[in-house]
Each structure stands twice: as structure tokens, then as C-alpha cells.
Design a protein around this motif. Sequence first.
Motif, PDB file in Angstrom:
ATOM      1  N   LEU A 263      -4.676  -5.677  -3.282  1.00 35.98           N
ATOM      2  CA  LEU A 263      -4.146  -6.821  -2.631  1.00 35.98           C
ATOM      3  C   LEU A 263      -4.274  -7.898  -3.275  1.00 35.98           C
TER       4      LEU A 263
ATOM      5  N   PHE B 181       1.552 -13.663   5.572  1.00 36.52           N
ATOM      6  CA  PHE B 181       1.532 -12.324   6.086  1.00 36.52           C
ATOM      7  C   PHE B 181       2.733 -12.317   6.866  1.00 36.52           C
TER       8      PHE B 181
ATOM      9  N   GLU C  29      -9.190  -3.519  -2.266  1.00 31.25           N
ATOM     10  CA  GLU C  29      -9.376  -4.831  -2.646  1.00 31.25           C
ATOM     11  C   GLU C  29      -8.562  -5.435  -3.688  1.00 31.25           C
TER      12      GLU C  29
ATOM     13  N   THR D 130       3.490  -6.511   6.382  1.00 28.66           N
ATOM     14  CA  THR D 130       2.752  -5.521   6.730  1.00 28.66           C
ATOM     15  C   THR D 130       3.172  -4.468   7.386  1.00 28.66           C
TER      16      THR D 130
ATOM     17  N   ARG E  18      -9.404 -11.657   0.754  1.00 29.55           N
ATOM     18  CA  ARG E  18      -8.761 -11.200  -0.470  1.00 29.55           C
ATOM     19  C   ARG E  18      -7.457 -11.843  -1.059  1.00 29.55           C
ATOM     20  N   THR E  19      -6.980 -12.941  -0.340  1.00 27.30           N
ATOM     21  CA  THR E  19      -5.739 -13.441  -0.844  1.00 27.30           C
ATOM     22  C   THR E  19      -5.840 -15.218  -0.732  1.00 27.30           C
TER      23      THR E  19
ATOM     24  N   THR F  15       0.853  -1.286  -0.066  1.00 28.30           N
ATOM     25  CA  THR F  15       0.057  -0.157  -0.060  1.00 28.30           C
ATOM     26  C   THR F  15       0.741   1.255   0.142  1.00 28.30           C
TER      27      THR F  15
ATOM     28  N   TRP G 233      -8.226  -9.231   4.709  1.00 26.31           N
ATOM     29  CA  TRP G 233      -7.044  -9.729   3.970  1.00 26.31           C
ATOM     30  C   TRP G 233      -6.788 -11.331   3.839  1.00 26.31           C
TER      31      TRP G 233
ATOM     32  N   ASN H  86      -9.523  -5.762   9.387  1.00 23.57           N
ATOM     33  CA  ASN H  86      -8.396  -5.682   8.452  1.00 23.57           C
ATOM     34  C   ASN H  86      -8.238  -6.980   7.914  1.00 23.57           C
ATOM     35  N   SER H  87      -7.757  -7.650   9.087  1.00 22.15           N
ATOM     36  CA  SER H  87      -7.037  -9.154   8.881  1.00 22.15           C
ATOM     37  C   SER H  87      -8.011 -10.112   8.506  1.00 22.15           C
TER      38      SER H  87
END
Length: 301
Positions: free
Chosen positions: A48, A86, A45, A60, A79-80, A27, A76, A72-73
Motif C-alpha cells: 500500500l 479511497f 504494508e 477498494t 500507511r498512506t 491487492t 490504511w 483495516n481502515s
Amino acid sequence: MRSAHTPAPAGQTDTPAGILMGTCSWTDPALVASGWYPRGHRDAEGRLRHYASRFSVVETDSTYYALPSARNSRLWVERTPEGFTFDMKAFAPFTGHPVRARALPPELRPPVPPHTLIRAEKLSEETTRELWRRFRSGIEPLRAAGRLTSVLCQFPPWLAPGVRAYDLIEQCRAGAGVPVSVEFRHPGWFSEPQLPDTLAHLKQRDIPWVAVDAPTLPPVVHATSSLLSVVRFHGRSPSWGTGSKEARYRHRYAPHELEPWVPRIRALARDTERVHVLFNNCCSDAAVRAAETMSGLLAEV
């Protein structure tokens, strides 16, 4: 955590088994402005998802500046792809860095203006314990989903070897609730006879020593954990240690600068299950391009 030999997400440059390639942020404003993210993938979105289609790990760094959020976690994780992982950078005061008052939860702030810089040692033990509790809560969705490998503890250049430093490592290890890796900046950690003692201390506790490529630090490469090794490339800016963050980390790696690291990384891969190779030279798309170059070098027979 997944096995080191789980295949990397589809679409990524091939690297030898157990070596995961990535950068220290997806980011960073300079990266977002560089045009590396294609049209249609420039919202939160999309960025990532695109990054995770190209690399298998990301650090991160936002969790250094503020506590992570469970919301957020969870996003993530969604979205992965399976196999993406991470590394979370420890919140600044956990590693002895100062922190702005505004970065602390309102009920834990001292009565000072929000922009005030607060030294880590000025926080009470009770406050620090509560901050660690909230940090663990914020990263729990990643841990539960098997997407979290470690918490990176980057210690400041003024933290010299000694009892206080070792105590701080143990506090981080206990507070994180997940495996930690450690990066040192004080030159004393790299000197004789301190270095062998430090490596032995970490190996006894299965804590990864983070190898670095940086202007004033030697490339000390040792596998002190059977599970994970980490290599971070900070660039070779003449402004290292001074000036703005952008000036300190502004560098574009040429292939000849990365080539000496190929046998070092391969040696780590023989001694540990997983190696994370992370680029922190945040200047436009310099980090992602360097990661792509290193992937190609490592893929060569």
C-alpha cells in the motif's frame, strides 16, 4: 474530504489539477505476482505504501465481497500520505447482487451452508439496515481522516430502469452515510429517452454518474455532481460478460485506445471539482501500466 486541488502525493505522475489516477485494487493476486511491487515492498504494508507513492486514489473492491473492518481502515490511513484518497465499493447485497452466506456476520446468516449463494432480496430489511450500519462503522476511520471520497454502487446488468432501481439508489445513498457514485450495467440506462431522465435524477441529488470503458457499453460521459466524477476502465476483453473474472477483465490498453478519453476526462474536470480515473483491467500489471499511460497522456499539453 480534501479539496480537489490539493497536490497529489509526492512521486506520482503529474496530471491536471483535480484529476486523480489509480486502479480498482492494490491487492489483486495477479498484480502482486507480476513483480510490479519492488523488493522490500511486498508485504501488506509495503504494497500500500508503494502504491500510494505512485497514485493518488484507489478503489477498494474487497468491500464488495465482505464488510470492511475499522481496523483495516485505520491501518490504511496510517500507511498512506496526506492527500491520498479511497473509493469503497459497496457490499454486494446493497446493490442487488447475491452474496455467499459466509460473507455475512454469523449472527446475520440464514441457516444454510456457508457457500450458499443468497439473493439480496431474500435478506430482511432489518438485516440490510444492520449490514449498512456495520459497513459505515468499518469505513468510519477513513471518513474521519478525510481519506474517503465516495462509496461506489455498481448495479448488476439485470437491474433495469424503473421504480425499484431508483428506490435502490436512494437506499444506497441513505445507507452509506457518505457520498455515493453509481455505475449501471443494464443497457436500458443508456438508451433514449431513459438516459436524460437518469442524468437529471442524479444531477438533482448530486450523485456522480460513473462513465465506463467496456466492450458492450457506450462511453456516456456527463458530470452529474459538482464535487466528483468517476471514470472506470474495465478493459475490452471478448469474454466480457462471460467466463471467469480474470477472463472478463483481461486486457492491456494501447495508447490509441486511451487517447479518445483524454478530452472527455478534461471536460469532466472543467465541470466538477474532482475526477477519479480508475483502471479495472486486472491482468498482471495491466491496470497500473494503463494508469501510468493515461497519466502521461493527460499531462501532455
